[in-house]
Design an enzyme around this catalytic site. Structure first.
Site, PDB file in Angstrom:
ATOM      1  N   ASP A  57      -4.869  -7.546   5.728  1.00  0.00           N
ATOM      2  CA  ASP A  57      -6.131  -6.860   5.460  1.00  0.00           C
ATOM      3  C   ASP A  57      -7.199  -7.896   5.097  1.00  0.00           C
ATOM      4  O   ASP A  57      -8.292  -7.934   5.676  1.00  0.00           O
ATOM      5  CB  ASP A  57      -5.899  -5.872   4.301  1.00  0.00           C
ATOM      6  N   LYS A 107       3.764 -15.268   0.641  1.00  0.00           N
ATOM      7  CA  LYS A 107       3.821 -16.110  -0.545  1.00  0.00           C
ATOM      8  C   LYS A 107       5.273 -16.178  -1.000  1.00  0.00           C
ATOM      9  O   LYS A 107       5.649 -15.620  -2.034  1.00  0.00           O
ATOM     10  CB  LYS A 107       2.882 -15.591  -1.641  1.00  0.00           C
ATOM     11  N   ASP A 136     -10.186  -9.650   7.765  1.00  0.00           N
ATOM     12  CA  ASP A 136     -11.616  -9.490   7.477  1.00  0.00           C
ATOM     13  C   ASP A 136     -12.296 -10.858   7.397  1.00  0.00           C
ATOM     14  O   ASP A 136     -13.412 -11.045   7.898  1.00  0.00           O
ATOM     15  CB  ASP A 136     -11.836  -8.723   6.169  1.00  0.00           C
ATOM     16  N   TYR A 174       0.816  -1.211   0.000  1.00  0.00           N
ATOM     17  CA  TYR A 174       0.000   0.000   0.000  1.00  0.00           C
ATOM     18  C   TYR A 174       0.852   1.265   0.000  1.00  0.00           C
ATOM     19  O   TYR A 174       0.372   2.350  -0.277  1.00  0.00           O
ATOM     20  CB  TYR A 174      -0.943   0.031   1.218  1.00  0.00           C
ATOM     21  N   ASP A 218      -2.643 -18.000   0.422  1.00  0.00           N
ATOM     22  CA  ASP A 218      -3.854 -18.587  -0.160  1.00  0.00           C
ATOM     23  C   ASP A 218      -4.297 -19.807   0.636  1.00  0.00           C
ATOM     24  O   ASP A 218      -5.482 -19.990   0.923  1.00  0.00           O
ATOM     25  CB  ASP A 218      -3.657 -18.909  -1.653  1.00  0.00           C
TER      26      ASP A 218
END
Ligand code: NAI
Ligand code: MG
Length: 366
Positions: free
Chosen positions: A249, A192, A253, A141, A225
């Site tokens: 993030d 990852k 959630d 970000y 993942d």
């Protein structure tokens, strides 16, 4: 000296739920458990209205001086047309930046009384007590280069870059390892590393830190993942998850929905400790200002009250008092009290103040 708290209620339901947390703070004082010097100030839309800006320098100074900040929520449709730099949400971004708050702690606890509010089967989530530590000031970000470029042929391309330094990885991993020591002693580091260089550095750095300084904590690694899948399949395998800004993030959630109760979930954002061990910290519910129910006395104050419990635990090491508040909340839920946001059939609905009253009554019993 008394501990210095700054309350920033914000907009919408923020002030409504903050009042109930404030009553719990007063209870702690009344019963001789802790004395606080409490200041309160404006942020978000409330500050835009009164002062023309989402947060003033004076409020940031007060936050820097405080031992901990308890934040409500900011935002609302009346300010959505503000320019990008003058939205209410800038207040929280500014506070994060100026206080150096890089570690976002998102617990996902499933209270016994709420197991059937979860979208997952009760046997999968019963007793779930998961903590996600998300890196909050670095990563994709914020990394450079970034931007939208126009190429010679007129095509545009959007660019974001994930950049992590070993220092950034180490400081957030340290938070996770320290937390694990006070919990079930397990850290899962998520990235990852198979396809991302920053992920590979993340894995190497966490591995080295764990081996050198936290050999007592059980460290494992998981691809992001797979982690998403494992959270839906068997979330109880996790104790503390530590991960990047982007993956954190998404995964936090997802984890919050496992609990089935947005109005119940607290969070903390911590800075680095200085030489004396003091660190800046901000505590807030994960929900927003809920403009659809603001002013109606319907908001669930438990996320704000549980944010106060986190504040006691992580800023003042008041584990016992934090646990007491959490027990009071569990007790209230066990007695059947429900605000409108908790999706369970056949339970009576109460409002913000009645829920606050119930928590205080329960605290008096404990
Ligand atoms: P929201 O969390 O405010 O509301 C989503 C839904 O959940 C609404 O139906 C709301 O009524 C309900 N809800 C949320 N908290 C509740 C509570 N404590 N008790 C009962 N019901 C509750 O998210 P939304 O609608 O996306 O955003 C509304 C405003 O809040 C926006 O301006 C947004 O930018 C802001 N926001 C601020 C945050 C912050 O201050 N850190 C975080 C998220 C959103
Ligand atoms: Mg999010």
């Amino acid at each position: 000296a008394n501990k210095k708290l700054l309350l920033l209620p914000g907009d919408g339901i923020g002030p409504e739920v903050m009042v109930e947390a404030h009553r719990v703070i007063d209870w702690l004082g009344r019963t001789g458990r802790a004395r606080f010097d409490i200041a309160e100030d404006l942020v978000g839309g409330a500050s835009i209205e009164a002062r023309g800006t989402p947060i003033t320098e004076a409020v940031i100074e007060r936050a820097l001086e405080a031992d901990a900040v308890l934040f409500g929520s900011v935002g609302g449709p009346q300010w959505d047309s503000q320019g990008f730099d003058n939205r209410p949400e800038i207040a929280i971004l500014e506070l994060r930046k100026r206080l150096g708050l890089f570690a976002n702690l998102r617990p996902a606890p499933v209270f016994d009384a709420l197991v059937d509010a979860s979208p997952l089967k009760a046997e999968i989530v019963r007793g779930l007590d998961l903590m996600i530590v998300r890196e909050a000031t670095g990563g994709i970000y914020f990394g450079e280069p970034r931007g939208i470029e126009t190429l010679a042929d007129g095509t545009k391309r959007g660019i974001n870059t994930e950049v992590y330094t070993t220092a950034e990885i180490e400081r957030v991993a340290r938070v996770a390892f320290e937390l694990a020591r006070k919990r079930a002693g397990r850290v899962t580091s998520v990235e990852k590393a198979n396809v991302m260089e920053s992920g590979l550095l993340w894995r190497q750095t966490v591995t080295a830190l764990g081996a050198a300084e936290y050999p007592d904590v059980q460290l494992s690694h998981m691809y992001a993942d797979n982690c998403a899948m494992q959270l839906a399949k068997n979330p109880r395998q996790f104790d503390v998850i530590v991960t990047s800004n982007l993956f954190g993030d998404l995964l936090s959630d997802l984890a919050s929905m496992l609990t089935g109760s947005l109005g119940m979930l607290p969070s903390a954002t911590l800075g680095a400790p200085d030489a004396s061990g003091r660190r800046h910290a901000l505590y807030e519910p994960i929900h927003g200002s809920a403009p659809d129910i603001a002013g109606k006395g319907l908001a669930n104050p438990l996320a704000q009250i549980l944010s106060l419990a986190m504040l006691l635990r992580y800023s003042f090491d008041m584990q016992e008092d934090g646990a007491l508040i959490e027990q009071a909340v569990a007790g209230v839920l066990a007695s059947g009290m429900r605000t409108a946001d908790i999706l369970q059939p056949g339970t009576a609905r109460i409002g913000t103040r009645t829920m606050g009253d119930a928590v205080l009554r329960e605290l008096d019993k404990l």
